[in-house]
Write a protein that holds these residues in place. Sequence first.
Motif, PDB file in Angstrom:
ATOM      1  N   MET A   1      41.661  25.191  35.891  1.00  0.00           N
ATOM      2  CA  MET A   1      42.599  26.094  35.223  1.00  0.00           C
ATOM      3  C   MET A   1      43.698  26.593  36.165  1.00  0.00           C
ATOM      4  N   GLY A   2      43.498  26.447  37.457  1.00  0.00           N
ATOM      5  CA  GLY A   2      44.516  26.864  38.416  1.00  0.00           C
ATOM      6  C   GLY A   2      44.558  28.367  38.588  1.00  0.00           C
ATOM      7  N   VAL A   3      45.746  28.928  38.502  1.00  0.00           N
ATOM      8  CA  VAL A   3      45.940  30.356  38.740  1.00  0.00           C
ATOM      9  C   VAL A   3      45.187  31.203  37.710  1.00  0.00           C
ATOM     10  N   LYS A   4      45.168  30.751  36.461  1.00  0.00           N
ATOM     11  CA  LYS A   4      44.434  31.496  35.431  1.00  0.00           C
ATOM     12  C   LYS A   4      42.950  31.569  35.762  1.00  0.00           C
ATOM     13  N   GLY A   5      42.402  30.496  36.296  1.00  0.00           N
ATOM     14  CA  GLY A   5      40.994  30.489  36.698  1.00  0.00           C
ATOM     15  C   GLY A   5      40.719  31.451  37.839  1.00  0.00           C
ATOM     16  N   ILE A   6      41.650  31.506  38.784  1.00  0.00           N
ATOM     17  CA  ILE A   6      41.500  32.449  39.894  1.00  0.00           C
ATOM     18  C   ILE A   6      41.555  33.886  39.379  1.00  0.00           C
ATOM     19  N   ILE A   7      42.440  34.126  38.442  1.00  0.00           N
ATOM     20  CA  ILE A   7      42.553  35.470  37.870  1.00  0.00           C
ATOM     21  C   ILE A   7      41.264  35.848  37.143  1.00  0.00           C
ATOM     22  N   ILE A   8      40.691  34.921  36.391  1.00  0.00           N
ATOM     23  CA  ILE A   8      39.443  35.196  35.670  1.00  0.00           C
ATOM     24  C   ILE A   8      38.320  35.542  36.641  1.00  0.00           C
ATOM     25  N   SER A   9      38.156  34.730  37.688  1.00  0.00           N
ATOM     26  CA  SER A   9      37.083  35.004  38.640  1.00  0.00           C
ATOM     27  C   SER A   9      37.343  36.297  39.411  1.00  0.00           C
ATOM     28  N   ALA A  10      38.604  36.573  39.733  1.00  0.00           N
ATOM     29  CA  ALA A  10      38.932  37.810  40.439  1.00  0.00           C
ATOM     30  C   ALA A  10      38.691  39.035  39.559  1.00  0.00           C
ATOM     31  N   MET A  11      38.956  38.914  38.270  1.00  0.00           N
ATOM     32  CA  MET A  11      38.716  40.036  37.359  1.00  0.00           C
ATOM     33  C   MET A  11      37.225  40.334  37.228  1.00  0.00           C
TER      34      MET A  11
ATOM     35  N   TYR B   1      30.441  32.888  41.622  1.00  0.00           N
ATOM     36  CA  TYR B   1      30.039  31.575  41.098  1.00  0.00           C
ATOM     37  C   TYR B   1      31.223  30.848  40.473  1.00  0.00           C
ATOM     38  N   LEU B   2      31.977  31.543  39.649  1.00  0.00           N
ATOM     39  CA  LEU B   2      33.126  30.920  38.991  1.00  0.00           C
ATOM     40  C   LEU B   2      34.147  30.433  40.010  1.00  0.00           C
ATOM     41  N   HIS B   3      34.371  31.226  41.034  1.00  0.00           N
ATOM     42  CA  HIS B   3      35.392  30.870  42.027  1.00  0.00           C
ATOM     43  C   HIS B   3      34.961  29.692  42.898  1.00  0.00           C
ATOM     44  N   ASN B   4      33.693  29.637  43.260  1.00  0.00           N
ATOM     45  CA  ASN B   4      33.243  28.636  44.229  1.00  0.00           C
ATOM     46  C   ASN B   4      32.641  27.378  43.617  1.00  0.00           C
ATOM     47  N   PHE B   5      32.001  27.488  42.467  1.00  0.00           N
ATOM     48  CA  PHE B   5      31.181  26.381  41.994  1.00  0.00           C
ATOM     49  C   PHE B   5      31.537  25.842  40.610  1.00  0.00           C
ATOM     50  N   ASN B   6      32.446  26.449  39.891  1.00  0.00           N
ATOM     51  CA  ASN B   6      32.743  26.024  38.532  1.00  0.00           C
ATOM     52  C   ASN B   6      34.017  25.170  38.517  1.00  0.00           C
ATOM     53  N   ALA B   7      33.869  23.942  38.084  1.00  0.00           N
ATOM     54  CA  ALA B   7      35.001  23.012  38.071  1.00  0.00           C
ATOM     55  C   ALA B   7      36.026  23.377  37.000  1.00  0.00           C
TER      56      ALA B   7
END
Length: 80
Positions: free
Chosen positions: A37-47, A26-32
């Motif tokens: 956040m860029g790379v930090k956002g990807i890291i959060i969703s991947a974690m 959800y975070l990766h696909n639907f959360n603006a």
Amino acid sequence: MTDAKLIRILKTCIVIGLCLILLGIYLHNFNATIEAMGVKGIIISAMCVAFGMALSLPTKMYLTFILVKRELDKTNHADK
């Protein structure tokens, strides 16, 4: 610890793991916000997905081993 209690804990870990995987998707696909956040956002969703998989997969294997052992014990006692 009884088998029933251990199985309940393992099933809870599976559910929490699946919820974390879904949260990461959800975070990766639907959360603006995560996208902004860029790379930090990807890291959060991947974690979230990684921890979800870490909780989910090994507990399924262990739970399967417990259930197979229980079934073997039942068949061994029935043969005697």
